[in-house]
Every structure is written in structure tokens, then in C-alpha cells.
Design a protein around this motif. Structure first.
Motif, PDB file in Angstrom:
ATOM      1  N   ARG A  36       0.977  -1.263  -0.120  1.00 15.88           N
ATOM      2  CA  ARG A  36       0.099   0.054  -0.003  1.00 15.88           C
ATOM      3  C   ARG A  36       0.914   1.361  -0.080  1.00 15.88           C
ATOM      4  N   HIS A  41      -3.475   2.564  -3.135  1.00 18.64           N
ATOM      5  CA  HIS A  41      -4.892   1.775  -3.460  1.00 18.64           C
ATOM      6  C   HIS A  41      -5.756   2.444  -3.344  1.00 18.64           C
ATOM      7  N   ILE A  45      -9.774  -1.899  -2.876  1.00 12.76           N
ATOM      8  CA  ILE A  45      -8.546  -2.751  -2.981  1.00 12.76           C
ATOM      9  C   ILE A  45      -8.247  -2.937  -1.539  1.00 12.76           C
ATOM     10  N   GLU A  49      -7.852  -6.624   0.489  1.00 16.94           N
ATOM     11  CA  GLU A  49      -6.790  -7.025   1.086  1.00 16.94           C
ATOM     12  C   GLU A  49      -6.973  -7.197   2.706  1.00 16.94           C
TER      13      GLU A  49
END
Length: 121
Positions: A36, A41, A45, A49
Motif C-alpha cells: 500500500r 490503493h 482494494i 486486502e
């Protein structure tokens, strides 16, 4: 019936192992944080994650409990993984992410200057 009961020293050892597992999970989460920091992101997303990480945590806790606690998820195992994760996250994790962000910012600035220079030529 008695195989579900552990001595206090066994429980302490299992708790210690769960703290170690939590620390390892902190390292796994650090991989997501590093990605990240390097590649920004969007929130979808990031949420995806986080869900993947929670599934990894749950799976590892179940496997841990099956192997060491006779298949019973004990509260102190969950608390130990959380404690190990928190110890890593608020100590070494803070240092690692700060360093990664600085390196990432340096690399971005470096390439922006190169591209700016090439564009002006």
C-alpha cells in the motif's frame, strides 16, 4: 475427557506460541502495508486486502488450535495472537512502515525529477 484440559504450564506455553503466531501475522500484515505504501490503493482494494488478511488470521488460528489445543479455539489463544500482532504493529511495524514510506517517497521524487528533466529536454 481429560485430554481437553491442560496444565497451567501447558496453557502458558500455548499462550506464548499464540503470541509468536500473532507476531508472525503482524509481519504478514506488514507485507500488505508495504504494498500500500509503494502503490496507492483505492478503498475497495484496501478492504479486499483486509478481508484476505482476516481470512489468513482465521485460518492460522484454526490450524493453530487444531494442532496445539485439541481443536478447541480457546480465548487465550485468540488473545495471544492479538497481543503478538499489537506488539509487532505498534513497535517494529511503526518503524518499518515509516522507513518504507520514506524510501517510496524518495524513489517517486527521483523518478519525477528524471521524467521532468526528460520532458523539458
Amino acid at each position: 475427557m481429560l485430554d481437553n484440559f491442560f496444565s497451567l504450564s501447558d496453557e502458558c506455553l500455548i499462550f506464548l506460541y499464540s503470541v509468536i503466531l500473532g507476531t508472525f501475522l503482524g509481519v504478514v500484515f506488514e507485507v500488505f502495508r508495504v504494498i500500500r505504501a509503494i502503490v496507492p490503493h483505492n478503498s475497495f482494494i484496501v478492504a479486499f486486502e483486509d478481508i484476505i488478511f482476516i481470512l489468513i488470521w482465521a485460518f492460522s488460528l484454526v490450524v493453530f488450535s487444531v494442532e496445539l489445543s485439541g481443536g478447541i479455539i480457546r480465548f487465550f489463544c485468540f488473545a495471544g495472537t492479538f497481543l503478538g500482532f499489537a506488539i509487532y504493529f505498534f513497535t517494529i511495524g511503526k518503524i518499518v512502515i515509516t522507513i518504507i514510506r520514506k524510501i517510496s517517497l524518495f524513489i517517486r521524487c527521483f523518478f519525477m525529477r528524471i521524467f521532468s528533466f526528460l520532458r523539458d529536454c
